[in-house]
Design a protein around this motif. Structure first.
Motif, mmCIF file in Angstrom:
data_model
loop_
_atom_site.group_PDB
_atom_site.id
_atom_site.type_symbol
_atom_site.label_atom_id
_atom_site.label_comp_id
_atom_site.label_asym_id
_atom_site.label_seq_id
_atom_site.Cartn_x
_atom_site.Cartn_y
_atom_site.Cartn_z
ATOM 1 N N GLN A 1 31.751 84.846 -43.517
ATOM 2 C CA GLN A 1 32.635 85.081 -44.653
ATOM 3 C C GLN A 1 33.275 83.775 -45.123
ATOM 4 O O GLN A 1 33.380 83.512 -46.328
ATOM 5 N N GLN A 2 33.693 82.959 -44.173
ATOM 6 C CA GLN A 2 34.307 81.676 -44.516
ATOM 7 C C GLN A 2 33.321 80.788 -45.266
ATOM 8 O O GLN A 2 33.654 80.182 -46.290
ATOM 9 N N ALA A 3 32.085 80.704 -44.754
ATOM 10 C CA ALA A 3 31.071 79.873 -45.405
ATOM 11 C C ALA A 3 30.748 80.399 -46.797
ATOM 12 O O ALA A 3 30.609 79.625 -47.754
ATOM 13 N N HIS A 4 30.627 81.713 -46.916
ATOM 14 C CA HIS A 4 30.301 82.310 -48.215
ATOM 15 C C HIS A 4 31.376 81.991 -49.253
ATOM 16 O O HIS A 4 31.072 81.583 -50.380
ATOM 17 N N GLU A 5 32.625 82.176 -48.880
ATOM 18 C CA GLU A 5 33.714 81.911 -49.823
ATOM 19 C C GLU A 5 33.757 80.435 -50.208
ATOM 20 O O GLU A 5 33.961 80.084 -51.379
ATOM 21 N N LEU A 6 33.542 79.576 -49.224
ATOM 22 C CA LEU A 6 33.599 78.134 -49.467
ATOM 23 C C LEU A 6 32.480 77.684 -50.402
ATOM 24 O O LEU A 6 32.717 76.991 -51.402
ATOM 25 N N LEU A 7 31.253 78.089 -50.094
ATOM 26 C CA LEU A 7 30.104 77.618 -50.858
ATOM 27 C C LEU A 7 30.014 78.286 -52.231
ATOM 28 O O LEU A 7 29.559 77.667 -53.194
ATOM 29 N N THR A 8 30.445 79.525 -52.312
ATOM 30 C CA THR A 8 30.475 80.190 -53.614
ATOM 31 C C THR A 8 31.460 79.503 -54.551
ATOM 32 O O THR A 8 31.222 79.398 -55.760
#
Length: 275
Positions: A219-226
């Protein structure tokens, strides 16, 4: 230089000054890339004529004299051509830097010029926080959790957040147009290892993988990269991504990557890595 720029296409002005500046910078990059391509055969020609001249020195008196004269003339021509190209490249790169410095000095408040100014101000050098891991095959071989089989080929088993991330020096494809704002880098996340990586994938440069960060939860990676994906087409966007990932990196050392949270199911599905 003017002829080389004209050869790249129409250089007329429009009513959009920002677009004109970006297009001129693209034209200069195109000229520089074209000159660099021509420099390699020019340098090869010099080496070939020097070899020819050396061989002529071992021949008989009269034939050797004629061959040496011809080889010397050809060598002089090759050296002159290489010097002309080197001067043109230096002038082009200098003008490109002047244009970029001008735009940066304008300090545009917003828009495409603001994005360009911020991108050009970033250094394209590998950030200290990045680990360079060589070709993708090596990246997969060092940790089998990173890959999966796809028709007999091992590919990265991760989610992709853009295929056109940019970095100065890597964007200048031999087939690029001056108005192109695409790069050759893929940015992705591997859920099983918690790693955010980037991979240079193009036919004109060697393959290379950068490990930008590890120990990220999905979830952290998704929010960051999005959040940063819309900035992919800015100059040196790969360097921007590396900095953002480093700033957000979880300081958890070598602990086991945490299991996905239940909220991961609510994330927008990403394109899977297809090799």
């Amino acid at each position: 230089m003017a002829r080389w720029i004209r050869d790249q296409g129409d250089v007329g002005l429009s009513v959009d000054a920002a677009a004109d500046l970006l297009r001129l910078e693209g034209l200069l990059r195109a000229v520089a890339a074209d000159v660099r391509r021509r420099l390699m055969p020019a340098e090869t020609a010099i080496a070939a004529q020097r070899t020819r001249l050396a061989a002529a020195s071992t021949r008989g008196r009269l034939p050797g004299r004629r061959e040496r004269r011809a080889a010397t003339a050809a060598l002089d021509t090759a050296i002159t051509r290489q010097a002309e190209l080197a001067i043109l490249l230096d002038e082009t790169v200098t003008l490109q830097h002047v244009l970029r410095d001008f735009v940066i000095g304008l300090d545009p408040p917003s828009g495409v010029l603001r994005a360009a100014a911020e991108g050009w101000a970033r250094s394209p050098e590998v950030p200290a926080s990045v680990v360079v891991l060589g070709p993708e095959d090596n990246f997969l071989a060092t940790d089998t959790r990173r890959g999966r089989g796809d028709r007999g080929i091992s590919v990265v088993d991760g989610d992709v957040y853009g295929e056109r991330w940019r970095r100065d020096g890597d964007d200048d494809s031999p087939w690029a147009e001056p108005t192109d704002r695409d790069g050759p880098w893929r940015l992705g996340f591997i859920p099983r290892t918690g790693e955010i990586y980037s991979s240079r994938r193009c036919g004109y440069l060697t393959q290379e993988v950068w490990l930008l960060g590890r120990d990220f939860e999905p979830q952290q990676a998704h929010e960051l990269l999005t959040r940063i994906e819309p900035r992919m087409r800015e100059p040196n966007s790969l360097i921007l991504a590396a900095g953002v990932v480093h700033a957000a990196r979880t300081p958890s050392g070598n602990r086991q990557c945490a299991a996905p949270r239940s909220s991961v199911a609510t994330m927008t599905p990403r394109a899977r890595d297809t090799g």
